[in-house]
Every structure is written in C-alpha cells, then in structure tokens.
Motif scaffolding. Sequence first.
Motif, PDB file in Angstrom:
ATOM      1  N   UNK A  67       0.990  -1.192   0.019  1.00  0.00           N
ATOM      2  CA  UNK A  67      -0.004   0.018   0.052  1.00  0.00           C
ATOM      3  C   UNK A  67       0.948   1.482   0.147  1.00  0.00           C
ATOM      4  N   UNK A  68       0.550   2.263  -0.938  1.00  0.00           N
ATOM      5  CA  UNK A  68       1.256   3.525  -1.125  1.00  0.00           C
ATOM      6  C   UNK A  68       0.469   4.563  -1.013  1.00  0.00           C
ATOM      7  N   UNK A  69       0.891   5.713  -0.272  1.00  0.00           N
ATOM      8  CA  UNK A  69       0.174   6.846  -0.392  1.00  0.00           C
ATOM      9  C   UNK A  69       0.171   7.641  -1.615  1.00  0.00           C
ATOM     10  N   UNK A  70      -0.513   8.308  -2.283  1.00  0.00           N
ATOM     11  CA  UNK A  70      -0.509   9.139  -3.414  1.00  0.00           C
ATOM     12  C   UNK A  70      -0.188  10.442  -2.975  1.00  0.00           C
ATOM     13  N   UNK A  71       0.815  11.210  -4.022  1.00  0.00           N
ATOM     14  CA  UNK A  71       0.811  12.449  -3.574  1.00  0.00           C
ATOM     15  C   UNK A  71       1.168  13.086  -5.001  1.00  0.00           C
ATOM     16  N   UNK A  72       0.415  14.470  -5.305  1.00  0.00           N
ATOM     17  CA  UNK A  72       0.338  15.155  -6.442  1.00  0.00           C
ATOM     18  C   UNK A  72      -0.984  15.069  -7.087  1.00  0.00           C
ATOM     19  N   UNK A  73      -0.861  15.946  -8.264  1.00  0.00           N
ATOM     20  CA  UNK A  73      -2.214  16.023  -8.715  1.00  0.00           C
ATOM     21  C   UNK A  73      -2.593  15.158 -10.076  1.00  0.00           C
ATOM     22  N   UNK A  74      -1.404  14.527 -10.696  1.00  0.00           N
ATOM     23  CA  UNK A  74      -1.861  14.234 -12.212  1.00  0.00           C
ATOM     24  C   UNK A  74      -2.812  13.315 -12.110  1.00  0.00           C
ATOM     25  N   UNK A 124      -1.450  10.727 -17.600  1.00  0.00           N
ATOM     26  CA  UNK A 124      -2.074  10.977 -16.275  1.00  0.00           C
ATOM     27  C   UNK A 124      -3.744  11.210 -16.433  1.00  0.00           C
ATOM     28  N   UNK A 125      -4.459  11.193 -15.493  1.00  0.00           N
ATOM     29  CA  UNK A 125      -5.701  11.365 -15.835  1.00  0.00           C
ATOM     30  C   UNK A 125      -6.106  12.734 -15.784  1.00  0.00           C
ATOM     31  N   UNK A 126      -5.278  13.795 -15.146  1.00  0.00           N
ATOM     32  CA  UNK A 126      -5.391  15.059 -15.154  1.00  0.00           C
ATOM     33  C   UNK A 126      -4.921  15.683 -16.494  1.00  0.00           C
ATOM     34  N   UNK A 127      -5.593  16.496 -17.339  1.00  0.00           N
ATOM     35  CA  UNK A 127      -5.400  16.892 -18.558  1.00  0.00           C
ATOM     36  C   UNK A 127      -4.143  17.796 -18.667  1.00  0.00           C
ATOM     37  N   UNK A 128      -4.070  18.580 -17.483  1.00  0.00           N
ATOM     38  CA  UNK A 128      -2.911  19.368 -17.150  1.00  0.00           C
ATOM     39  C   UNK A 128      -1.670  18.876 -17.505  1.00  0.00           C
ATOM     40  N   UNK A 129      -1.471  17.423 -17.254  1.00  0.00           N
ATOM     41  CA  UNK A 129      -0.088  16.959 -17.522  1.00  0.00           C
ATOM     42  C   UNK A 129       0.062  16.256 -18.909  1.00  0.00           C
ATOM     43  N   UNK A 130       1.201  16.387 -19.250  1.00  0.00           N
ATOM     44  CA  UNK A 130       1.423  15.696 -20.458  1.00  0.00           C
ATOM     45  C   UNK A 130       2.050  14.384 -20.422  1.00  0.00           C
ATOM     46  N   UNK A 131       2.124  13.498 -21.530  1.00  0.00           N
ATOM     47  CA  UNK A 131       2.548  12.195 -21.339  1.00  0.00           C
ATOM     48  C   UNK A 131       3.980  12.162 -21.361  1.00  0.00           C
TER      49      UNK A 131
END
Length: 157
Positions: A67-74, A124-131
């Motif tokens: 189990x890992x905790x998520x950090x960031x908005x992507x 990313x799921x967030x469209x503000x981040x590029x592949x």
Amino acid sequence: MHFPGLRQVTGDDDQAPVMVAIRMVPEHVRAGITGFETDHLFEDGGHLHVPRQWLEENDLSPDQLRAVKIKGQSMVPMMYPGDVAVVNIKDKSRVNGGVFALNYNGESVVKRLKYERREWYLASENPDFRQEPCRTGDCDVIGRVVRFEPRNFKDRL
C-alpha cells in the motif's frame, strides 16, 4: 484457500478475520513527475486493512501487495493526494490502459500506461499533465494498482 504470509486463526471460515493487513510502504508515491521526492508516512510503514473476501475474489495474496500513499495532482479526478493505492508487486506485465506504480528516472510514480505508435507512455488522468515516454531503463514497472482507498474527500463530496 491458502494465502502465503497469513497465519491461520481458525479452521472455521465463519470465524476467520474479515479484514487482512497489507504492508504500507513508508513513502508517498507521486502522481506526477517533478523530480525526486520522498516523504515518510510512518516510522514502521504501518498497514492498510483490506477485506479478506476481496483478496479471495481476486486471487491475491497479502505478501504480494504493498500500500502506498498518493501525492500530486496528475491522477485527479481518479486519485487525489492522500489516497492509498494497493499495488500488486507480482504483476509487472505492461497492459495498455492499466494503472501502475513505476520507477521513472529514480522516482516512484503512479500512472496509466499507454501503448501508441509502438512505444509506451506514462499518461495522467489530469489533462494539465503531458504524456512522458516510458522507455526501458528509465521506466520500470513496480507493480499494477489493483485497488485504491479514497482518503481525501474534500474535492469529491
């Protein structure tokens, strides 16, 4: 059914524990690529408890999971900072569209893998981040995300 790493508490299935502990990795995993960063969660890593029935239905063993905790908005709106992802470290086979924990240039990240034009990419799921290209040597699969536990409800309710 036998799960390595579990000690049998009872032979009576009705009396078996409902929840099973999964080892928590003592660092955040970034949902984004911005440089190396590790934040310790707990001194000992701690545990996340998941339903035994879920493990059985998915033929998973607790010793194969982290189990890992998520950090960031992507990965917003799917996963938010503070959510906990359960990673099957035995499942490292790349699957187009699957969500994975990966080591990308020395940084642990959670991303969706995409296969386009005969190359793998981190999406990313967030469209503000590029592949980003996911090339062998720079991008290694740690394991497949098989579950996540929402922890941050601020932007969801």
